[in-house]
Each structure stands twice: as structure tokens, then as C-alpha cells.
Scaffold this active site. Structure first.
Site, PDB file in Angstrom:
ATOM      1  CG  ASP A 174      -2.075   1.025   1.041  1.00 36.46           C
ATOM      2  OD1 ASP A 174      -2.352   1.422  -0.101  1.00 36.46           O
ATOM      3  OD2 ASP A 174      -2.659   1.425   2.056  1.00 36.46           O
ATOM      4  CG  ASP A 212      -3.962  -1.985  -4.303  1.00 33.72           C
ATOM      5  OD1 ASP A 212      -4.701  -2.029  -5.293  1.00 33.72           O
ATOM      6  OD2 ASP A 212      -4.339  -1.526  -3.219  1.00 33.72           O
ATOM      7  CG  ASP A 364     -13.537   1.259   2.105  1.00 37.55           C
ATOM      8  OD1 ASP A 364     -13.223   0.069   2.103  1.00 37.55           O
ATOM      9  OD2 ASP A 364     -14.361   1.741   1.309  1.00 37.55           O
TER      10      ASP A 364
END
Length: 383
Positions: A174, A212, A364
Site C-alpha cells: 500500500d 495493488d 474502508d
């Protein structure tokens, strides 16, 4: 970074495991039937909360993650992939398992059990808690990872169903954003993957490899990106060597992010075009783009990627029932709905499965603590 990643918030102690009782397609529109899940107990399982949403932003939207990682990883040279006899190979055989595996422990199931009188309980139980979902492995704990993976895969095998596993421990995960963490360096990550693969068993599993990790790799230098891609290529080979029935999918981001050709070029470097390491790509993890947009995007990525004809795509449909919100919002945006129910039978060429990779109702970070089940959010998605 301009386009937002699928921000997978791996915060919290519970794991975002979803179990699957049935996997009917739910029919037509981008709406899914209910699914249920429970928070996983870390002492018993390897799961962690599903990462927080990928920022479902348009190319001009602010990325859901930020930060330039300070890599400590060493370059890993991937072992050579086996030679292909031709540029095209025969497609994979049809899966032998009857459906997707629904894990009995998840945050949503814990909430349902603890709140039998809550007026939202019936909707959440029927529309979210009854469906299969992915099991995330976000904690870099080498000593226990094999046992934790084996606990899930053996349970799926016993039911003749396919577990969906999400290894999420790449270094600089991330890029220092909400879901920062992971292994301390690529050498440690490679060792962790070896132990992860040792728990796969010999039956069919779906591995959504490091959300990701490819699409968000612009935060890395060219050398760091090459090192990461080498480790990802190695990871796919190790898992498919350990379990030839494993189906490994690589990070294609989503349709609102990179152009298909750009994403495919990175994916090729990461091993996604090689049958020795890959079964194709995944997209829309923790995001909101419509199934139709993702189907078109994934096919374009696969066309640019090349490789065996059997390569396909899996799409996260957990929260894409109303499509992406305006302005690139990604953090628990209002007005979203459940998407198509998880299934291994999509009826769409080159689309292998619709999955609930992100557990609907896990925040989130705006409606609740990142990665935790938030009943008000779940109810809004499901009603």
C-alpha cells in the site's frame, strides 16, 4: 499517483473471511444476493480483515493510498519459467469442485450471532452473510502461515468447494497508506510464500495474489519495481508447483486506473503471462466499477498480455451494484450496493469467476475503523 488503487485496508485483528453456502449468479444486473461472514479468530486462522476499499477513482482522482515506500528488499532473480511449446496453450479444464467455499468464521457472522434482535439482522444475514468470500492473509507470521492456510484449504476440500485466498504481505504494501505493512523485505516475503504454498494442499484453490502490488507499483523506483515483480513471478510458480490445481491471478487494478496496455506490460514482467505462474488476472478488488466495465477492461488487458489462451480473469463484484461513485470517492462512499453474487459460472468468455474479495460491510475507514465490520454500512449496501 493519479488513479486510485484498490485500497486494501489490512487494519484490525479480525480477518475478512467470507464463507460461501451457495454461488448462484444472482441474475442480470450488477446486484448480488446476500452473503455472510464472520470475523476470523487469529489464533485459529490465518486471516486478517479484508483490506480497505480500493479507491474507486477515475484517473484524475486522488489515489486511495500514498507514500513513497522506503524499500529494504533485495533483488530476487526468478527461476526460469518452463518453455512453452507454442504461444498458445489449451484452455484450463473445467473446475471439478461444485462451488465456492464459505468460511464459517467472519466478522459479519460474529455480528449476526451477537445481535439476534437487531432490525437490520435479517437483511444482512440473508444478503451478505450467506455468500462465499475471500480469506485474507495479511499478517507476516512465518511460523504459523502454513497451518493457517491449511486450515482453510482442507476445510474447502472436505466440502468439495473452492476457497479464495488472498496473500497480502508484499513489502511496502500500500505504499505506506492505510494498509501499510507486510514482510520486512523481499527475501522474507519469498520465504513466507514458500510456507504459504506448503498449506495449499492438492485440491483446487483460487489465489488472488497481492492486491495493488502491480497496479500501485509506480510508487517504487524502477529497480524496486523489478525486484517486486521478480518475487511475484516466483510466488506464482511456487504456488502452482506446490499445488498444480491452484489457480493464481495477478493484479490488474481496475477499469478506472491504468490503460490496459500499460497494466499488461507490468503484468508480463510480474509473470502473469506465463502458464508456469499464472492463470490470469483479477480486477476491481475493494472497488466499485461495474461488472460490464471490468469485463471489457480485463479482456483488453488479457489481449495486451498475450500468453496461453487459457488465461482468464476474476472480478470483485462485492460492492459494484451501483457502479463507481462520482469524483473518485473510495472511502465507504454512499449510495453503493452489493454486486453480483460470487460464482464460478459467469457465462462470459475469459471471465472465470465473480468473487467477493472485499467483504461487504467491512469499512474502508470512514464509516468505521478500517477493516472492521460496520453494520450500518453493511445494511446500506444490502437493502
Amino acid at each position: 499517483m493519479v488513479a486510485a488503487a484498490s485500497v486494501v485496508v489490512a487494519v484490525g485483528t479480525a480477518t475478512g473471511l467470507l464463507a460461501a453456502l451457495g454461488d448462484d449468479d444472482g441474475g442480470g444486473a450488477d446486484r448480488a444476493g446476500p452473503q455472510a461472514s464472520r470475523s476470523v479468530r487469529l489464533d485459529a486462522l490465518p486471516v486478517s480483515p479484508s483490506p480497505s476499499p480500493s479507491s474507486n477513482s477515475s484517473p484524475s482522482a486522488e489515489p486511495s493510498r500514498s507514500a513513497s515506500p522506503s524499500p529494504t528488499a533485495r533483488r530476487v532473480t526468478p527461476s526460469p519459467s518452463p518453455k512453452r511449446t507454442s504461444a498458445r496453450q489449451e484452455p484450463r479444464s473445467t473446475p471439478t469442485a461444485t462451488g465456492l467455499y464459505r468460511h464459517p468464521d467472519s466478522q459479519v457472522l460474529d455480528w449476526i450471532r451477537a445481535h439476534p434482535g437487531d432490525p437490520r439482522q435479517d437483511v444482512i444475514a440473508s444478503r451478505i452473510a450467506g455468500h462465499p468470500a475471500a480469506v485474507w492473509f495479511t499478517d507476516h507470521t512465518p511460523a504459523t502461515i502454513t497451518a493457517r492456510v491449511r486450515a482453510v484449504t482442507s476445510a474447502g476440500a472436505a466440502q468439495g468447494r473452492v476457497p479464495v485466498l488472498v496473500p497480502y504481505a508484499i513489502p511496502d504494501r500500500d505504499c505506506g497508506g492505510h494498509s501499510e505493512g507486510g514482510a520486512p523485505d523481499l527475501g522474507a516475503y519469498d520465504a513466507w510464500i514458500d510456507r504459504f504454498a506448503a498449506g495449499l494442499g492438492s485440491d483446487e484453490v483460487i489465489v488472488v495474489l497481492e492486491p495493488d502490488s502491480v497496479a500501485q507499483s509506480e510508487c517504487l523506483s524502477a529497480g524496486e519495481r523489478a525486484d517486486r515483480f521478480a518475487s511475484l513471478a516466483r510466488a506464482g510458480r511456487v504456488m502452482k508447483d506446490a499445488d498444480p490445481a491452484a489457480r493464481v491471478y495477478y493484479d490488474a487494478g481496475h477499469s478506472g486506473w491504468h490503460a490496459p496496455a500499460k497494466q499488461a506490460a507490468w503484468l508480463k514482467q510480474a509473470g502473469a503471462a506465463s502458464a508456469a505462474s499464472s492463470d490470469g488476472v483479477f480486477s476491481n478488488v475493494s472497488n466499485f466499477h461495474t461488472t460490464a466495465d471490468e469485463v471489457a477492461y480485463d479482456r483488453a488487458v488479457l489481449d495486451s498480455l498475450g500468453g496461453p489462451s487459457g488465461l482468464g480473469a476474476v472480478i470483485d463484484t462485492s460492492r459494484n451494484g451501483n457502479g463507481a461513485p462520482p469524483g473518485g470517492q473510495w472511502c465507504d462512499p454512499a449510495g453503493r450496493k452489493l454486486g453480483r453474487a460470487p460464482t464460478l459460472t459467469t457465462g462470459m468468455g475469459r471471465i472465470d469467476a465473480y468473487l467477493w474479495v472485499k467483504l461487504p460491510g467491512e469499512s474502508d475507514g470512514c464509516r468505521g475503523e478500517p477493516g472492521t465490520f460496520t453494520p450500518s454500512y453493511a445494511y446500506d449496501l444490502a437493502r
